[in-house]
Design an enzyme around this catalytic site. Structure first.
Site, short mmCIF file in Angstrom:
data_model
loop_
_atom_site.label_atom_id
_atom_site.label_comp_id
_atom_site.label_asym_id
_atom_site.label_seq_id
_atom_site.Cartn_x
_atom_site.Cartn_y
_atom_site.Cartn_z
N SER A 39 45.31 6.56 -16.13
CA SER A 39 45.36 6.21 -14.71
C SER A 39 44.66 7.28 -13.89
CB SER A 39 46.82 6.02 -14.28
OG SER A 39 46.88 5.43 -13.01
N ASP A 41 46.30 -5.29 -16.95
CA ASP A 41 46.61 -4.20 -16.03
C ASP A 41 46.45 -4.69 -14.59
OD1 ASP A 41 46.87 -1.84 -14.62
OD2 ASP A 41 45.50 -0.70 -15.88
N HIS A 85 49.38 -1.66 -17.46
CA HIS A 85 48.83 -0.36 -17.10
C HIS A 85 49.32 0.77 -18.01
CE1 HIS A 85 46.82 2.44 -14.50
NE2 HIS A 85 47.95 3.09 -14.21
#
Length: 709
Positions: A566, A654, A686
């Site tokens: 991320s 995601d 995610h």
């Protein structure tokens, strides 16, 4: 070392159990007092590609003259698998156990007592509501004071929430209508409803009166059984992702069973975690800002239920003093009050660690309850005696149950009674972990040079945790893997981390960086990152790496790699673009590559504006200025300079960072002939959280690092 051996190492470090929750009960016998601690654990099993849950029970015998002194801890009983349980809660008086259980497509409510199963309701067959919520964001299971009712949250029945025209069936009308959900990891949560079960008659009902622009959750009974408190998240004009986002506009409400609802907290705030004192006189809850950083330092508010006045128990900590309490950054445990209702206990980040704290309502004094600081004073040279992470699971009957761990010590349970004034806690370990590891770890404090200081928030520092093998293999320097957390407003505490442990077990050193913007360093530190992504955080990570290399000459400066997911993936790709001759390899999970193209595809569009330094409002329309700023702050702006081989790991479902972000970088690198490999997990979101996915990611990361380092 081949793939099977690497997978075996990961199975070893990731298969160690970790406690999820705990419950305490007590029994007074003629000469002793018994405390029973029941803990629920979770454990990954690579053979089944599943996470197993089980419970374990300890009996503690207290001193006959001093109930706060544990005389004996009896060996625990065997581990009992907890199969299909979504939620469970023990009643406060008679010790009844309520369980929401899933069997196939059915959801059951079961009530257990000492003689077995007392009652069972098939909630799915009743068709009153949809699926029961078992997530931490909305979910709850609460007994009423009289133990005759249960309160929980479930998805509303679609037919009940739909408006139909005369002569038109709800099912046909709604077949193709878009239904908003609450984003990443909450895609099956759309219209939550508060539900009550009357255990005497077996009736299940949905409470009426919740405002139509609010989604309720985290509910609990008010004193008596005629009303409930709940947190309501405003979902108009549209829903924004809630997972990992504590900055959503929400409020505390009281709802009567007669349908009368009133808002208790102020407007334009974010609230969560309402917790009622044992005597029912006070309700506390966390409060924060709306928008801005999606994780932040919270204040603790207290509501006097006699006067209905709200006051601040703990305020936001802007800039903590060295070694002092740094603020509240995480959810309160469901049981956090002392028995007399005068103290609140919680755990929270503090620099590179996590600690357990107690606040006195009368004096507002905050006290650390761990023995971490005492042990540091005794022997600063031996961090193996210090647990870097203390997490409170529960405090009941003034007995605290905490989970302790460090980078070299897997999670374990410890218990201790709340101390009286001037005393320290006498901690007892219930069970040592099945194994510990011969790793060295240290916490680093890093101060940016003057040219990297933030002019709006000057004088801030940050930290990192370095973990490495205790012995250097073949008398050569150790390759260093720089591990960057996502968030960006989260933290890498000095706790057990299976990815870090696996890498160290395989001969790498790992540097986990808490750059400015991480939690545990005060609200100013968090705010300093706003508008500075791609610059301040990148420089901080590089500064931490240089600090580690200068302070530890066993690390190899010519064999450096960077990994992260991320925002950690965002920074990993930035680093190999901004310092193209410094890093030899990169592995990124669901990275943000181009914030400009991410703007319309993320469930947290507000953060895309905020991170670039722009104000967000629901009716924002992108301008050339905002898109240009987002592009300039993104790794894609440096993609042409990347030399390091890149491994990308993407989740096809995601909602937070579209997998097309990683694909953008993949195509650029492919077109330039740069070494790149992409792993695609079509059913993952995610977090890439499935057990088999995590094995794949670890194996491929290690093979990539070994190939290129």
């Amino acid at each position: 070392m081949d793939s099977d051996q690497i997978t075996g190492v990961y199975a070893k470090v990731s298969g160690l159990p970790a406690p999820l929750s705990a419950h305490v009960s007590e029994e007074q016998l003629p000469e002793v007092r018994l405390y029973t601690v029941t803990a629920e654990w979770i454990q990954s099993d690579l053979v089944q590609s599943a996470r197993l849950r089980y419970s374990q029970q300890w009996t503690l015998i207290a001193d006959s003259n001093n109930h706060r002194s544990i005389r004996t801890v009896l060996p625990p009983g065997p581990c009992t698998p907890v199969s299909g349980e979504l939620l469970s809660e023990v009643s406060p008086i008679h010790g009844l156990r309520a369980v929401i259980r899933e069997t196939g497509s059915q959801q059951l409510l079961q009530i257990w007592d000492r003689h077995g199963l007392r009652k069972c309701l098939n909630l799915s067959a009743l068709n009153i509501h949809g699926r029961v919520y078992d997530d931490a964001q909305f979910g709850c299971l609460r007994w009423s004071e009289c133990e005759s009712k249960l309160l929980y949250v479930a998805e509303s029945s679609r037919s009940a929430s739909a408006e139909t025209r005369p002569g038109e069936s709800a099912s046909r009308k709604d077949r193709s209508v878009y239904c908003e959900d609450w984003g990443e990891a909450l895609t099956d949560k759309s219209v939550p409803a508060l539900c009550v079960v009357d255990l005497h008659g077996g009736a299940v009902g949905v409470l009426q009166g919740v405002p139509p622009d609010v989604s309720p959750g985290q509910a609990l009974w008010a004193p008596g059984t005629q009303s409930v408190f709940f947190v309501g998240w405003y979902h108009e004009p549209f829903r924004l992702g809630l997972k990992f986002c504590s900055n959503r506009r929400s409020a505390l409400f009281r709802l009567g069973l007669d349908g009368h609802c009133e808002c208790i907290s102020g407007d334009n705030l974010s609230v969560s975690c309402p917790r009622l004192s044992p005597d029912g006189s006070t309700l506390i809850y966390l409060q924060g800002r709306v928008f801005g950083p999606h994780n932040q330092c919270h204040s603790v508010q207290q509501l006097d239920l006699k006067t209905w006045k709200i006051s601040t128990m703990l305020d936001v900590v802007s800039r903590p003093q060295a070694g002092e309490f740094a603020g509240v950054y995480e959810a309160l445990p469901s049981h956090c009050w002392s028995a007399d209702g005068q103290k609140v206990v919680f755990s929270s980040a503090i620099r590179n660690c996590k600690d357990v704290f107690m606040v006195d309502r009368r004096t507002k004094k905050v006290t650390s309850l761990s023995d971490k600081h005492q042990r540091e004073l005794e022997d600063l040279s031996d961090l193996s005696k210090v647990y870097g992470c203390w997490k409170l699971l529960t405090v009941q009957r003034d007995l605290m149950v905490v989970c302790c761990s460090s980078p070299n010590s897997p999670p374990m349970l410890r218990v201790g009674f709340l101390p009286s004034a001037g005393e320290t806690v006498n901690w007892r370990t219930l069970q040592q972990p099945i194994m510990t590891f011969d790793y060295l770890w240290t916490a680093l404090d890093v101060t940016p040079p003057s040219e990297e200081d933030n002019q709006c928030y000057p004088g801030l520092d940050f930290g990192a945790v370095l973990v490495k093998p205790s012995r250097v293999v073949c008398e050569t320097r150790t390759p260093l893997v720089v591990f960057i957390h996502g968030g960006p407003h989260s933290q890498f505490p000095a706790e057990w981390n299976s990815t870090t442990a696996g890498l160290v077990e395989l001969g790498f050193a790992v540097l986990m960086v808490n750059y400015r913007g991480s939690t545990g360093f005060g609200q100013d530190n968090i705010m300093s990152l706003i508008g500075q992504i791609g610059s301040q955080d990148v420089k901080d990570v590089q500064r931490a790496v240089m600090t580690a290399l200068q302070s530890d000459k066993t690390l190899d400066p010519k064999r450096l790699a960077v990994i992260g997911g991320s925002h950690g993936g965002f920074l990993s790709c930035h680093l190999i673009g901004q310092y193209p001759d410094f890093y030899r390899a990169c592995a990124a999970r669901n990275p943000v590559i181009n914030a400009a193209t991410l703007l319309g595809t993320s469930d947290i569009v507000d953060w895309r504006y905020t991170s670039a330094g722009f104000q967000f409002s629901y009716d924002n329309v992108p301008t050339a200025e905002t898109l240009a700023a987002m592009l300039q702050k993104s790794p894609i702006a440096h993609a042409a300079l990347i030399k390091a081989p890149v491994l990308l790991m993407l989740g096809g479902k995601d909602r937070r960072v579209s997998p097309h972000q990683g694909l953008e970088l993949y195509k650029i690198l492919k077109s330039r002939g740069s070494p790149v490999r992409l792993l695609w997990f079509p059913e993952e979101g995610h977090s890439l959280s499935r057990v088999d996915t995590q094995v794949d990611c670890f194996l491929n990361t290690v093979l990539w690092l070994r190939q290129h380092l």
